[in-house]
Scaffold this motif. Sequence first.
Motif, mmCIF file in Angstrom:
data_model
loop_
_atom_site.group_PDB
_atom_site.id
_atom_site.type_symbol
_atom_site.label_atom_id
_atom_site.label_comp_id
_atom_site.label_asym_id
_atom_site.label_seq_id
_atom_site.Cartn_x
_atom_site.Cartn_y
_atom_site.Cartn_z
ATOM 1 N N VAL A 206 0.837 -1.203 0.000
ATOM 2 C CA VAL A 206 0.000 0.000 0.000
ATOM 3 C C VAL A 206 0.868 1.248 0.000
ATOM 4 N N VAL A 207 1.941 1.234 0.801
ATOM 5 C CA VAL A 207 2.856 2.379 0.844
ATOM 6 C C VAL A 207 3.512 2.585 -0.520
ATOM 7 N N ARG A 208 3.919 1.506 -1.145
ATOM 8 C CA ARG A 208 4.538 1.614 -2.477
ATOM 9 C C ARG A 208 3.545 2.181 -3.487
ATOM 10 N N TYR A 209 2.291 1.745 -3.381
ATOM 11 C CA TYR A 209 1.244 2.247 -4.269
ATOM 12 C C TYR A 209 1.024 3.746 -4.060
ATOM 13 N N MET A 210 0.980 4.197 -2.807
ATOM 14 C CA MET A 210 0.762 5.616 -2.521
ATOM 15 C C MET A 210 1.914 6.467 -3.039
ATOM 16 N N LYS A 211 3.123 5.967 -2.905
ATOM 17 C CA LYS A 211 4.288 6.718 -3.388
ATOM 18 C C LYS A 211 4.249 6.846 -4.914
ATOM 19 N N TYR A 212 3.801 5.786 -5.582
ATOM 20 C CA TYR A 212 3.689 5.832 -7.047
ATOM 21 C C TYR A 212 2.637 6.852 -7.473
ATOM 22 N N MET A 213 1.511 6.858 -6.799
ATOM 23 C CA MET A 213 0.440 7.792 -7.139
ATOM 24 C C MET A 213 0.862 9.227 -6.884
ATOM 25 N N GLU A 214 1.714 9.444 -5.877
ATOM 26 C CA GLU A 214 2.216 10.790 -5.610
ATOM 27 C C GLU A 214 3.069 11.292 -6.762
#
Length: 362
Positions: free
Chosen positions: A350-358
Amino acid sequence: MISNQVLQNTLEGLREISRTEFCIIDTDGKTLASTYSEFEIQPQDIQAFVESQAASQLVKGYQYFKVCDDYQLEYILVAHGEDEDTYMVGKLAAFQIQSLIVAYKERFDKDSFIKNLLLDNLLLVDIYNRAKKLHIDADVRRVVMILELEQEREHSSMESVKSLFSGKSKDFITAVDEKSIIIVKELEENEGYEEMDKLAQTILDTLGLEKENHTHIAYGTIVSELKEVSRSYKEARMALDVGKIFSPEKDVIAYSSLGIGRLIYQLPIPLCKMFIKEIFGGKSPDDFDEETLVTIDKFFENSLNVSETSRQLYIHRNTLVYRLDKLQKSTGLDLRVFEDAITFKIALMVVRYMKYMETLEY
């Protein structure tokens, strides 16, 4: 519709066969292609021929022929010579160009249909009606593959992919943006996902695309009806994005292999932030030191096996146990317990996904 280069190549081929010089002119009198080294023709002669009812005409040593598309005048073909042989050769050349117009028209009609099909721009009744007119089978197995290039797509890349599928008229190669090539592949009964993996790798190898170019190819699930092709396309698109987030090292990404990653990809960001806050409190996995992160990755890689993980990390078993205990105190999660390990793994994704979306927001 036909490029000037194609017209030029056609005229040169006809000249080689017939030893006759040719020229193609549009209805405004502009020369589009020619085999003449020096060619001058009076605009009024062209205009007079265009306005006449004649399909062909001999004017000042040149044979003029009209080339039409559905009774609409497209080109004027000019052949040099006055004799009967030149007239016959000119008629054949005009017929050849007429056939080119028909072929290109059908090709671009199919290309337009496939693009609209992929983008879900067609009603169900239109899909089957247009497919029937274009002689496209509706009930065969197909899969959509997307080749994404780091740089804007070059013409040579598209042509190289098309050359791989030359002779396979039931496959379609197209594009809907500047950085990807879309392949709608028709499958035989015995072909499945294993064959798609091999084909995807063959495409990358043929194009000579190295890993450092960040080139990926993804494909959706195999569908059995034409109306489902758009779904396979959407799945391939998702596979590209999910692959970049969770498996950036992979060149070939199958939608069917995305696992939990495709579920996380569809979560709203506020929900993700709430989940991370509940798991880590005010902390984030980014706050862990490099040693802890390496230990976690290796522990998951070895299916929570303490002995194998300590061996691969070249540390004593007790050292690994100490690190896991330390992690449990800071997060409340014991990675040796399957349920806690699953929670922690999902949190990392989830953290990796949020960083990508940022990164997409900037």
